[in-house]
Write an enzyme that holds these catalytic residues in place. Sequence first.
Site, PDB file in Angstrom:
ATOM      1  N   GLU A   1      -4.316  -9.352   4.076  1.00  0.00           N
ATOM      2  CA  GLU A   1      -5.247  -8.485   5.216  1.00  0.00           C
ATOM      3  C   GLU A   1      -6.743  -9.429   5.334  1.00  0.00           C
ATOM      4  O   GLU A   1      -6.556  -9.889   6.656  1.00  0.00           O
ATOM      5  CB  GLU A   1      -5.627  -7.276   5.336  1.00  0.00           C
TER       6      GLU A   1
ATOM      7  N   GLU B   1       0.774  -1.341  -0.123  1.00  0.00           N
ATOM      8  CA  GLU B   1      -0.406  -0.219  -0.044  1.00  0.00           C
ATOM      9  C   GLU B   1       1.218   1.262  -0.204  1.00  0.00           C
ATOM     10  O   GLU B   1       0.684   2.430  -0.572  1.00  0.00           O
ATOM     11  CB  GLU B   1      -0.870  -0.065   1.002  1.00  0.00           C
TER      12      GLU B   1
END
Length: 724
Positions: free
Chosen positions: A135, A115
């Site tokens: 995640e 990210e």
Amino acid sequence: MSQIRVTMEVGNDGVAVITISNPPVNALAIPIIEGLKEKFAEAAMRSDVKAIVLTGKGGRFSGGFDINVFLKVHETGDVSILPDVSVDLVVNAMEDCKKPIVAAVEGLALGGGLELAMGCHARIAAPRAQLGLPELSLGVIPGFGGTQRLPRLVGLPKAIEIMLSSKPIMSEEGKKLGLIDALVPSEGLLKVSRTWALDIAERRKPWLRSLHRTDKIGSLSEAREVLRIARQQAKKTAPNLPQHQACLDVIEDGIVHGGYNGVLKEAKVFKELVPSDTAKGLVHVFLAQRTTSKVPNVTDVGLKPRQTKKVAIIGGGLMGSGIATALIMSNIFVVLKEVNSEYLLKGIKMIEANIRGLVTRGKLTKDKAEKALSMLKGVLDYTEFKDVDMVIEAVIENVPLKQKIFSEIEKACPPHCILATNTSTIDINLIGEKMKSQDRVIGAHFFSPAHLMPLLEIVRTQRTSPQVILDLMTVGKVIKKVPVVVGNCTGFAVNRTFFPYAQGAHLLVNLGVDVFRIDRVISNFGLPIGPFQLQDLAGYGVALAVGKEYEKAFPDRIFKSPLVEFLVKNGRNGKNNGKGFYNYEKGSKPKPDPSVLPIIEESRQHTKIMPGGKPLSVSDKEILEMVLFPVVNEACRVLHEGIVVRASDLDIASVLGMSFPSYRGGIVFWADTVGANHVYKSLKKWSEMYGSFYNPSKFLEERAIKGIPLSAPATSSPSSKSRL
């Protein structure tokens, strides 16, 4: 702490190189996030800085957000511990920075690491770097803008696949998809990244902010259709997991209302999911798996593992051939011994079929398959055993036969050789009792099918040497298993903990509850199949043989159901002959077999335990608890006797060995979520109604009364010293 830092070096070319350092994987701990905010602010201010490169120390970009922060939230319930990364750092300090930032990625950029890279204005990667957003496998969603930027960089279908599968892709694929701008060998990575950053600053290359891109999203109606299909798919494959639907909702929000709105919505949903039960369970399992490699007096006494190059396996049946497959796939030479050439050929054919199956499913290349099969040799005597490092005995569960084999291999093998048995229930001391070198005897209990199931239960006796335990743990890791070291008793840790599982289900059936309803309740809870379909799969011979072992070992808490014997008498043997509780026809799913109902009725007439002769009326919740609470009860005895090093070892073993749903955290963790007091009171009530099978254990009673979690370490149990 000095190793956990963010450094910045400004070169003569005007490029500031910001480096994340937090070995081993440069996790984004809170001090790292603070350090990044400071360094980006400093670089933006300094007049001698024209452009910025972000990288990680030691050949790894970043493995993502520090999972220990989640743990802290779970322990304290305080969500405010979570730092604002998405807006403060990734949007404001990085993406909207007035100077271009290039990510120089090698090794891995996972989760928050990827990210951060997507918040940069370009990404240059070394070959074979892993890129992914895993995640969801921890019960949350990407929280630093990943749900918004990945679809804008690689397109919606691929982004959804990467997030929902939690599986990484390689940088080569990343380049094809547009996630990576250029692939550069490691040695030239920083040089090329610096030049690229200057090229953007001087407008020779485009200055792209991922969040503002729309060219890969397609029309709103197309996007909605892709999301609709993904939602349906997730409902089927992950029915009990809220994070999958939440992730798709947040992606949609950003497509409809714009990337920045999506980022705000993502941050809000991320904070809601972190303290959820699902995230607690999955984070616990993730950390529990890492803890299994710490074994007191084995891994902390300075021993070095010896290399295992050649392993002999005795018995080429289902288990032996599966174990052989796992070993040869990891470049360990295998000698497979059988009693005659017919059985030997059968064993080798099974191994070849296992390998072929892996090739068909794309898990193994043809070259690797051929290499693996070249590591296998079949034999009919012990001559090849003279230089093996380990023997694994995998013959039928017969004590005299195993004792005879162990006496023979002690003579045939070199003095350093590890002598292991793959028994699933028999006491290891009994197998090795006639031997001189009992320090080399150990249990290597694989789960079927052995080349696919990830757990290896390592069973030590009081005499097994720490070196032998360490060596077997190392082999386990080499063949990509999770080794859990346990003490020696009937059934060891996993099978012993779960022996009441089938018995509890049989007790309910004899109380008049529908077989297929029990299976449905258990699979709705999250196990892949229910207890009766599992018995069909294993074959009834196994159920009867194992039942006898437990009857001998734990006569005070057995429920003896005649049902399996009646099924065998009726000519059924489960999946083996296509007829059990279910019908098994090639090419179609197992279907409940109504013709089994009269046999079940016969069993009920025989046991005569239905209250007032009428079927028991129970809710689905009661069915679940009457099947699983006796398992929790036995887990308490296993903990009390010190059969496992710690409760979390039993959790990971239940997830990997019995397919207990990982998002429920494992058997002990789940019991603590339900509450020891509720488990204890329910068992006490049922023991008064239905007998000693439900008698609560002393450990459970004590913990329930004192309000201590079942997973809390025992102060010191009477027999733990002897077991481990």
